[in-house]
Enzyme design. Structure first.
Site, short mmCIF file in Angstrom:
data_model
loop_
_atom_site.label_atom_id
_atom_site.label_comp_id
_atom_site.label_asym_id
_atom_site.label_seq_id
_atom_site.Cartn_x
_atom_site.Cartn_y
_atom_site.Cartn_z
N LYS A 68 -2.63 -0.56 -7.82
CA LYS A 68 -3.96 -0.03 -8.16
C LYS A 68 -3.86 1.29 -8.93
CE LYS A 68 -5.45 0.35 -3.90
NZ LYS A 68 -4.26 -0.08 -3.15
N ARG A 92 -12.09 1.92 2.23
CA ARG A 92 -10.93 1.38 2.92
C ARG A 92 -11.34 0.55 4.14
NH1 ARG A 92 -6.57 3.88 0.32
NH2 ARG A 92 -4.69 3.75 1.55
N ARG A 110 9.15 2.81 -4.73
CA ARG A 110 8.23 3.63 -5.52
C ARG A 110 8.69 5.10 -5.58
NH1 ARG A 110 1.95 2.91 -4.54
NH2 ARG A 110 2.23 3.93 -2.54
N ARG A 170 7.11 9.37 -1.77
CA ARG A 170 6.03 9.83 -0.90
C ARG A 170 6.44 9.72 0.57
NH1 ARG A 170 0.73 6.72 -3.00
NH2 ARG A 170 0.49 6.58 -0.75
N ARG A 178 1.02 0.88 7.33
CA ARG A 178 -0.03 0.88 6.28
C ARG A 178 -0.43 -0.54 5.93
NH1 ARG A 178 2.65 3.80 1.67
NH2 ARG A 178 0.67 3.60 0.58
P1 AMP Z 1 -3.16 5.75 -0.86
O1 AMP Z 1 -2.52 6.66 -1.85
O2 AMP Z 1 -4.50 5.24 -1.35
O3 AMP Z 1 -2.25 4.65 -0.41
O4 AMP Z 1 -3.49 6.63 0.44
C1 AMP Z 1 -2.48 7.27 1.18
C2 AMP Z 1 -3.00 7.63 2.56
O5 AMP Z 1 -4.14 8.51 2.43
C3 AMP Z 1 -3.51 6.46 3.39
O6 AMP Z 1 -2.48 5.80 4.08
C4 AMP Z 1 -4.49 7.16 4.32
O7 AMP Z 1 -3.81 7.85 5.36
C5 AMP Z 1 -5.12 8.20 3.42
N1 AMP Z 1 -6.31 7.64 2.72
C6 AMP Z 1 -6.48 7.42 1.39
N2 AMP Z 1 -7.69 6.91 1.11
C7 AMP Z 1 -8.32 6.79 2.30
C8 AMP Z 1 -9.61 6.32 2.70
N3 AMP Z 1 -10.50 5.84 1.80
N4 AMP Z 1 -9.92 6.34 4.02
C9 AMP Z 1 -9.05 6.84 4.94
N5 AMP Z 1 -7.83 7.28 4.63
C10 AMP Z 1 -7.45 7.27 3.33
#
Ligand code: AMP
Length: 219
Positions: free
Chosen positions: A13, A88, A127, A160, A171
């Site tokens: 994404k 989410r 990644r 990360r 996740r």
């Molecule tokens: P991402 O980069 O989108 O994979 O997000 C990394 C981490 O940030 C996730 O595993 C969550 O801990 C937190 N996070 C990101 N977006 C959200 C969201 N919309 N709601 C809750 N936690 C989020």
């Protein structure tokens, strides 16, 4: 174009959003990026979010919804935006609908980037991201020319914290449990489109553009 990108962690994404920004001239709103910046800056929000992120859990809805509300109110979102990593779960999706109805700017498309579960693990563990310009690489599929160094700006590449194997498993589980139901949510609203997320970045991008250009014509 007002777009939500759906897909499991590792579906690509973020990579596709960065290309869409260039093509459509609209901003990407990535809650993950906003939260990671807050963590790096050591803000109170970042300190609260970090423990959830390190475990691969979702940060509380009230926190992320507040962030998105503030971001969507900024001027550059008037001509459209790409939401990446938000919503989410169903509660976030409902809050988003409420907000967008108030602003009279409902979503045009919810685009699901579909990648088989088995492929996701390799994508996530491989990644690497540039600390300086956020350009993304994968040591298996799209490695940098020189190990650990960004091709674009020479910045340092890092993994990360939440891309470690244990956290990744969590996740992916959280995705199945909380986020995958959004596919049905947006299907019921008639705005769901799906794209095969396998293949090269360019191939996937072309598929996405075909869908989005088709959706724009029908508006
Ligand atoms: P991402 O980069 O989108 O994979 O997000 C990394 C981490 O940030 C996730 O595993 C969550 O801990 C937190 N996070 C990101 N977006 C959200 C969201 N919309 N709601 C809750 N936690 C989020």
């Amino acid at each position: 174009m007002r777009l939500v990108l759906l897909g499991a962690p590792g579906a690509g994404k973020g990579t596709q959003a960065k290309k869409l920004i260039e093509k459509y001239g609209i901003p990407q709103i990535s809650t993950g990026d906003i939260l990671r910046k807050a963590v790096a800056d050591g803000t109170p929000l970042g300190r609260e979010a970090k423990s959830y992120m390190d475990r691969g859990e979702l940060v509380p809805d009230s926190v992320v919804i507040g962030l998105v509300k503030e971001r969507l109110g900024q001027d550059d979102c008037k001509k459209g935006y790409i939401l990446d990593g938000f919503p989410r779960n169903t509660a976030q999706a409902e809050e988003l609908d409420k907000l967008l109805n108030e602003l009279n700017m409902p979503l045009d498309v919810a685009l699901s980037v579909d990648v088989p579960f088995d492929d996701l693990m390799k994508r996530l563990t491989g990644r690497r991201t540039c600390r300086n310009c956020q350009q993304m690489y994968n040591i298996y599929f799209s490695p940098p020319k020189k190990d650990g160094v960004c091709d674009k700006c020479g910045g340092e590449l890092y993994q990360r914290d939440d891309d470690k194997e244990e956290t990744i498993r969590n996740r992916l589980e959280v995705y199945q449990r909380s986020t995958a139901p959004l596919i049905d949510y947006y299907k019921a609203k008639g705005i769901l489109r799906s794209v095969d997320g396998r293949g090269s970045i360019e191939e996937i991008f072309n598929r996405i553009c075909e869908i989005l250009d088709g959706a724009a014509k029908n508006q």
